[in-house]
Design an enzyme around this catalytic site. Structure first.
Site, PDB file in Angstrom:
ATOM      1  N   LYS A 221     -16.683  -5.714  -5.596  1.00  0.00           N
ATOM      2  CA  LYS A 221     -15.355  -5.797  -5.002  1.00  0.00           C
ATOM      3  C   LYS A 221     -15.503  -5.857  -3.493  1.00  0.00           C
ATOM      4  CE  LYS A 221     -11.186  -3.174  -3.972  1.00  0.00           C
ATOM      5  NZ  LYS A 221     -10.409  -1.940  -4.104  1.00  0.00           N
ATOM      6  N   GLU A 273      -1.653   5.820   2.294  1.00  0.00           N
ATOM      7  CA  GLU A 273      -2.930   6.272   1.751  1.00  0.00           C
ATOM      8  C   GLU A 273      -3.511   7.478   2.487  1.00  0.00           C
ATOM      9  OE1 GLU A 273      -7.327   4.504   0.503  1.00  0.00           O
ATOM     10  OE2 GLU A 273      -5.694   3.161   1.026  1.00  0.00           O
ATOM     11  N   GLU A 317      -9.768  -3.069 -10.152  1.00  0.00           N
ATOM     12  CA  GLU A 317      -9.829  -2.793  -8.716  1.00  0.00           C
ATOM     13  C   GLU A 317      -9.587  -1.310  -8.446  1.00  0.00           C
ATOM     14  OE1 GLU A 317      -7.248  -3.754  -4.677  1.00  0.00           O
ATOM     15  OE2 GLU A 317      -6.828  -4.865  -6.510  1.00  0.00           O
ATOM     16  N   GLU A 452       0.374 -11.505  -1.768  1.00  0.00           N
ATOM     17  CA  GLU A 452       0.432 -10.044  -1.733  1.00  0.00           C
ATOM     18  C   GLU A 452       0.302  -9.522  -0.302  1.00  0.00           C
ATOM     19  OE1 GLU A 452      -1.963  -6.205  -3.539  1.00  0.00           O
ATOM     20  OE2 GLU A 452      -1.968  -8.085  -4.678  1.00  0.00           O
ATOM     21  N   LYS A 456       2.895  -6.923   1.919  1.00  0.00           N
ATOM     22  CA  LYS A 456       2.480  -5.765   2.710  1.00  0.00           C
ATOM     23  C   LYS A 456       2.897  -5.905   4.172  1.00  0.00           C
ATOM     24  CE  LYS A 456      -1.371  -4.640  -0.357  1.00  0.00           C
ATOM     25  NZ  LYS A 456      -2.838  -4.607  -0.550  1.00  0.00           N
TER      26      LYS A 456
END
Length: 466
Positions: A221, A273, A317, A452, A456
Site C-alpha cells: 500500500k 485522525e 486498506e 475521493e 476531502k
C-alpha cells in the site's frame, strides 16, 4: 522566577520556569490567543470541541526545540525531557500548570525545504511564553465546569534578574484581549484562482504507477497526496486564519481543529485522525483509512456507509493500517485492545472506516517517543514502510512539509496528544495550499481516487475560494 535564576546561577545553564493561575471557566483560550497575537509571533491553537471542550492555545516562544533527520523525534524528546526535568514549576496541579511544549513534525525526516514551508522545520516544538488550557469537565459535568488555566513561562539565565523576567511576562500578559473569534467574510472582495500544483492527470498517472508497483509485489500500500492552490488576485494576504479556525471549529466539532502560526504563515486544519494520546500508562490511537462521501438524504447516507463497510478494497486498506498500529504498540504494551470490526466515523462532508485502539504501556514511554514510534502509519505513508516512503516523493512530485505529519502537545510528565495534519491548508500571503491524499492498494482505480481527494478537499476549499 527568583528561584529559577538561582538554579541557573548554580548550574551555569538556562532553566525553564513556569507560573500558573486559574481563570474563569467561560474564558475561550483559542479566542484569547487569536485576538492577542502579535504580527509574526509564533502561536498555536488546538482543540477537539466534542471532547468536553478541551483546548490548548499559546503565544510566543520561551524556547524552541528543533531537529531534522531520521532521529528528529528522539533528539527533540531528549531535549524536552532534560529541560522539563530541570524546570522550576509552580506547584499548582492540573493540565497546563507546568511546562508544556507545542508544535509538530514534517512528514519526512527532512521535509519542509520548499520556500513556502519556511518556519516549519522537520521537528519543531515551542515552549510558549503564554499558554491557556481548558480541561474537559469530569464525565457528566457541564462545559461551564471546565478548568481553565493560564501558564507563564520564561528561560532564566545566570545573569538574569527574577524581577525583570517577571516584569517582561507581566507586560505581555497586559496585552491579552478576551474577544470573540472574528467572522469569516462570506463574500470577500477580489478574484480567486484555484489550480492543482500538478495537473489532475498527474495524480491519476501516479495512482496507476502505484498499482503497478503493488501488483509487482514491491509494496502492499502507498498513500499519494495532491496539493491544490488558491491564489488571490494581486498576491495580497487574503485570509484571517482565526476566522477560518472559527468556521472549522463549528463545522467539524469531532475533529482536531488547529492553527500553527510561524512568521507570516499559518497551517490550519480540521483533522479526523488521532495519532496518539498518552495519559500515564494508557495510550489511545485511531486507525483511520477508507472513506466515502456524505449525503443530505439520511437513507442515501446510510447506504453509502454500508457500501464503505462492505467494500473489499477499502477494508484491505483499513486492515493494513490497523495491523501496523497494533504491532507497533504490542512490543511496548501489557495489552492492546482493538475492535474486531471497523466502525463508521461521520464528519460534515465525509465518512471513514475507523478502529479505535487502546493499550496499557509496559514501561513509561513518553508521548514524543510514541509519536516517533507511530509515525508514519500506513494511513499516511504505506506498507512496508521503507519501500513505500521511497516511492512517495517520486510519485507525488511535491514537498509535503507538515502535511500528514504529527501536530500536538506534550507536558513535563510525558503525557500529551498528537493528531495527524490532514484536511489542512498552509496560508501564506496571497496563496493557500490545500492538501489531500488517499491510500492506494491493488484494486485502486485512478479516476475514483482522484474523485475521493476532491471530497476531502471540500473541508477547506469552500472557505478559501470565496
Amino acid at each position: 522566577m527568583q528561584l529559577a535564576v538561582k538554579h541557573a546561577r548554580r548550574s551555569g545553564k538556562e532553566i525553564l520556569a513556569t507560573i500558573s493561575v486559574p481563570l474563569p471557566a467561560d474564558v475561550d483560550p483559542s479566542a484569547v490567543v487569536c485576538a492577542s497575537r502579535r504580527a509574526g509571533e509564533q502561536w498555536f491553537v488546538f482543540e477537539q470541541p466534542d471532547r468536553g471542550g478541551a483546548a490548548l492555545a499559546s503565544l510566543g516562544a520561551a524556547a524552541h526545540l528543533s531537529a531534522s533527520g531520521p532521529d528528529r523525534f528522539a533528539v527533540v524528546a531528549d531535549r524536552w525531557r532534560e529541560m522539563s526535568a530541570a524546570a522550576v514549576v509552580d506547584p499548582t496541579e492540573g493540565l497546563g500548570s507546568g511546562p508544556i511544549a507545542v508544535g509538530g513534525f514534517a512528514f519526512a525526516p527532512d521535509g519542509g525545504d520548499a520556500p513556502h514551508w519556511a518556519g516549519f522545520q522537520p521537528a519543531s516544538l515551542i515552549v510558549p511564553e503564554i499558554a491557556l488550557t481548558r480541561r474537559a469537565p469530569r464525565r457528566g459535568g457541564r462545559k461551564d465546569h471546565a478548568e481553565v488555566r493560564l501558564t507563564l513561562a520564561a528561560m532564566a539565565r545566570p545573569d538574569d534578574l527574577g524581577e525583570e523576567l517577571m516584569a517582561r511576562l507581566e507586560r505581555r500578559l497586559a496585552e491579552l484581549r478576551d474577544e470573540p473569534l472574528p467572522l469569516l467574510d462570506p463574500a470577500p472582495m477580489g478574484r480567486y484562482q484555484v489550480a492543482s500544483a500538478m495537473p489532475p492527470e498527474h495524480y491519476e498517472s501516479a495512482v496507476a504507477s502505484a498499482v503497478r508497483l503493488i501488483e509487482g509485489g514491491e509494496i502492499e500500500k502507498v498513500v499519494l497526496a495532491r496539493e491544490v492552490q488558491v491564489h488571490a488576485g494581486g498576491g495580497a494576504p487574503i485570509y484571517d486564519p482565526a476566522a477560518v479556525f472559527g468556521v472549522l471549529r463549528e463545522a467539524f466539532p469531532s475533529c482536531f481543529v488547529f492553527c500553527v502560526g510561524r512568521g507570516d504563515a499559518t497551517l490550519v486544519a480540521a483533522s479526523p485522525e488521532l495519532l496518539v494520546r498518552r495519559e500515564g500508562h494508557r495510550v489511545s490511537t485511531l486507525a483511520l483509512a477508507g472513506s466515502t462521501r456524505r449525503s443530505a438524504d439520511p437513507a442515501v447516507d446510510d447506504h453509502l456507509g454500508e457500501q464503505l463497510l462492505r467494500d473489499e478494497s477499502y477494508r484491505e486498506e483499513h486492515a493494513i493500517v490497523a495491523r501496523r498500529i497494533e504491532r507497533a504498540l504490542r512490543a511496548h504494551a501489557v495489552w492492546v485492545a482493538a475492535a474486531p470490526e471497523p466502525e463508521l466515523v461521520r464528519i460534515a462532508n465525509i465518512q471513514h472506516l475507523a478502529t479505535p485502539i487502546r493499550a496499557q504501556l509496559a514501561d513509561p514511554i513518553e508521548t514524543l517517543e510514541l509519536v516517533g514510534l507511530m509515525h508514519p502509519t500506513p494511513a499516511v505513508g504505506g506498507e512496508p514502510v521503507g519501500p513505500a516512503l521511497r516511492q512517495i516523493p517520486a510519485l507525488e512530485g511535491f514537498d509535503r512539509g507538515w502535511y500528514s505529519g504529527p501536530v500536538g502537545w506534550t507536558d513535563g510528565a510525558g503525557d500529551g496528544e498528537f493528531c495527524v495534519a490532514l484536511r489542512c491548508a498552509l496560508l501564506r500571503g496571497g496563496v493557500a495550499r490545500c492538501y489531500a491524499g488517499n491510500g492506494i492498494v491493488r484494486d485502486s482505480d485512478p479516476a475514483k481516487e482522484l474523485a475521493e481527494t476532491e471530497i476531502k478537499l471540500q473541508a477547506l476549499l469552500p472557505l478559501l475560494a470565496g
